[in-house]
Design a protein around this motif. Structure first.
Motif, PDB file in Angstrom:
ATOM      1  N   LYS A  20       0.920  -1.284   0.094  1.00 19.51           N
ATOM      2  CA  LYS A  20       0.102   0.098   0.016  1.00 19.51           C
ATOM      3  C   LYS A  20       0.781   1.288  -0.058  1.00 19.51           C
ATOM      4  O   LYS A  20       0.561   2.331  -0.825  1.00 19.51           O
ATOM      5  CB  LYS A  20      -0.897   0.010   1.267  1.00 19.51           C
ATOM      6  CG  LYS A  20      -1.679   1.206   1.333  1.00 19.51           C
ATOM      7  CD  LYS A  20      -2.710   1.511   0.671  1.00 19.51           C
ATOM      8  CE  LYS A  20      -3.481   2.736   0.981  1.00 19.51           C
ATOM      9  NZ  LYS A  20      -4.591   3.082   0.167  1.00 19.51           N
TER      10      LYS A  20
ATOM     11  N   LYS B 252      -7.559  -1.001   8.376  1.00 23.41           N
ATOM     12  CA  LYS B 252      -7.259  -0.017   6.995  1.00 23.41           C
ATOM     13  C   LYS B 252      -7.923   1.462   7.313  1.00 23.41           C
ATOM     14  O   LYS B 252      -7.704   2.285   6.750  1.00 23.41           O
ATOM     15  CB  LYS B 252      -8.042  -0.610   6.076  1.00 23.41           C
ATOM     16  CG  LYS B 252      -7.237  -1.788   5.521  1.00 23.41           C
ATOM     17  CD  LYS B 252      -7.799  -2.406   4.184  1.00 23.41           C
ATOM     18  CE  LYS B 252      -6.888  -3.737   3.746  1.00 23.41           C
ATOM     19  NZ  LYS B 252      -7.513  -4.366   2.700  1.00 23.41           N
TER      20      LYS B 252
ATOM     21  N   VAL C 232       3.859  -0.125   4.244  1.00 25.42           N
ATOM     22  CA  VAL C 232       2.540  -0.687   4.516  1.00 25.42           C
ATOM     23  C   VAL C 232       2.120  -1.597   3.576  1.00 25.42           C
ATOM     24  O   VAL C 232       2.076  -1.532   2.199  1.00 25.42           O
ATOM     25  CB  VAL C 232       1.630   0.509   4.505  1.00 25.42           C
ATOM     26  CG1 VAL C 232       0.011   0.042   4.871  1.00 25.42           C
ATOM     27  CG2 VAL C 232       1.936   1.552   5.416  1.00 25.42           C
TER      28      VAL C 232
ATOM     29  N   GLU D 239      -0.845  -4.929   2.513  1.00 24.81           N
ATOM     30  CA  GLU D 239      -2.159  -5.718   2.938  1.00 24.81           C
ATOM     31  C   GLU D 239      -1.766  -6.992   3.618  1.00 24.81           C
ATOM     32  O   GLU D 239      -0.905  -7.742   3.441  1.00 24.81           O
ATOM     33  CB  GLU D 239      -2.693  -6.168   1.443  1.00 24.81           C
ATOM     34  CG  GLU D 239      -3.090  -4.789   0.604  1.00 24.81           C
ATOM     35  CD  GLU D 239      -4.349  -4.407   1.052  1.00 24.81           C
ATOM     36  OE1 GLU D 239      -5.171  -4.914   1.824  1.00 24.81           O
ATOM     37  OE2 GLU D 239      -5.030  -3.527   0.260  1.00 24.81           O
TER      38      GLU D 239
ATOM     39  N   TYR E 137      -3.655  -3.735   7.786  1.00 24.49           N
ATOM     40  CA  TYR E 137      -2.193  -3.467   7.339  1.00 24.49           C
ATOM     41  C   TYR E 137      -1.351  -3.714   8.185  1.00 24.49           C
ATOM     42  O   TYR E 137      -1.329  -3.630   9.149  1.00 24.49           O
ATOM     43  CB  TYR E 137      -2.224  -1.938   6.890  1.00 24.49           C
ATOM     44  CG  TYR E 137      -3.168  -1.348   5.795  1.00 24.49           C
ATOM     45  CD1 TYR E 137      -2.850  -1.968   4.440  1.00 24.49           C
ATOM     46  CD2 TYR E 137      -3.897  -0.454   5.754  1.00 24.49           C
ATOM     47  CE1 TYR E 137      -3.620  -1.642   3.545  1.00 24.49           C
ATOM     48  CE2 TYR E 137      -4.537   0.232   4.877  1.00 24.49           C
ATOM     49  CZ  TYR E 137      -4.582  -0.504   3.674  1.00 24.49           C
ATOM     50  OH  TYR E 137      -5.220   0.080   2.533  1.00 24.49           O
TER      51      TYR E 137
END
Length: 329
Positions: free
Chosen positions: A29, A147, A39, A41, A46
């Motif tokens: 991310k 998230k 970061v 997934e 996260y």
């Protein structure tokens, strides 16, 4: 002519390396170099990951105890987790020990890392050991955050309030006392030698849903503001009378100007710098850990300080950097 690392500042050097690594896979991310942590997934949440390297000669004053060295090595990593609003999951530590270090000192370093991890409600989960001519510690911290609660540097908008946790300049004042060989007590030196990661504050801010951008101030307030200004294409106006300058600064500074410079430019304060919409801040007013110091403005990378008498001073882009030619304190 061949360019040398010494000719480039740390931010620019990191940007060059990040361009080589690229944006990574879809599950990444926030990639390397874009924020306090990478970061990824991770199972509907996260995973936030960061790493920092510390060296005996540049990062550990000779007054530090081995326990404080261990605490510091952990704290610098957990501070990055705090800046993302994360809950720490663990710390990995790769340590290069000088061959002539005593076993007891090595155990004290380990205890310091353990105690900081426990303070952050996690533990040291592994790492590596080696022999090195200079004590060198590389920590890698892992954290998790939903998230909806992730804090990042990007998101500040004109009109947002600029806020900080804690006070400013305490570590800089302690460093000045150390460098000048001043007679101060252990409490005076704690902000420099035993910095406190703002994990609890980061989690509360993340849960509030009010934060538009965030980072830690370990390299100094001014440099952190410039980092936020760059990524968000905004400027900041700070109010001099609002700055929560630590009492230690006034005890050690030779003038009001030096006190101000310590608050703005000295590194080592592991506080959080956040922007919050004015309308959202009302819900956080009872939280004593936040101080409003200014506001976000629609002027790209222009950062000024305004006094009570309306005098206007430009805040310089300087602070603590490990690499390069930028000004340092």
């Amino acid at each position: 002519m061949v360019s040398m690392i010494k000719d480039i500042d740390e931010r620019a050097f990191i940007a060059q390396l990040a361009s080589v690594f690229g944006r990574g896979k879809d599950e990444l991310k926030v990639p390397a170099g874009d924020d306090d942590c990478a970061v990824l997934e991770f199972g509907g949440e996260y995973l936030v990951v960061t790493t920092d390297m510390l060296h005996q000669r540049t990062d550990f004053p000779d007054t530090m105890t081995p326990w404080q060295i261990g605490w510091m090595a952990a704290a610098v990593n957990f501070s990055d987790i705090a800046a993302m609003g994360g809950q720490p999951l663990g710390l990995l530590a790769a340590v290069g020990y000088p061959p002539n270090m005593s076993l007891e000192d090595s155990r004290e370093i380990a205890r310091g890392m353990r105690d900081c991890a426990q303070f952050c409600e996690t533990s040291v989960i592994g790492g590596d050991v080696d022999s090195h001519e200079e004590l060198t510690i590389t920590g890698t911290a892992l954290g998790r955050v939903s998230k909806e609660e992730l804090l990042t540097r990007k998101g500040a908008k004109p009109g947002d309030l600029v806020c900080v946790t804690g006070t400013l300049g305490a570590a800089g004042a302690a460093l000045k006392a150390y460098l000048k060989n001043m007679d101060v007590d252990s409490d005076f030196m704690k902000p420099l030698l035993e910095p406190v990661p703002r994990i609890a504050e980061g989690r509360m801010l993340a849960k509030s849903g009010a934060v538009t951008s965030a980072m830690d101030t370990s390299d100094g307030l001014a440099l952190s503001l410039y980092d936020l200004a760059s990524v968000n294409e905004v400027g900041f106006v700070l109010r001099k009378e609002l700055l929560p300058v630590d009492r230690r600064v006034f005890e050690i500074a030779s003038s009001k100007q030096e006190a101000l410079e310590l608050a703005l430019y000295s590194g080592g304060d592991f506080e959080l710098l956040v922007t919050i919409p004015r309308k959202s801040f009302k819900a956080l007013q009872t939280e004593s850990y936040l101080t409003v110091v200014g506001e976000t403005v629609d002027i790209d990378a222009d950062i000024n300080l305004i006094g009570k008498d309306k005098t206007n001073f430009a805040i310089t882009r300087k602070g603590y950097l490990h690499i390069g030619a930028s000004e340092q304190i």
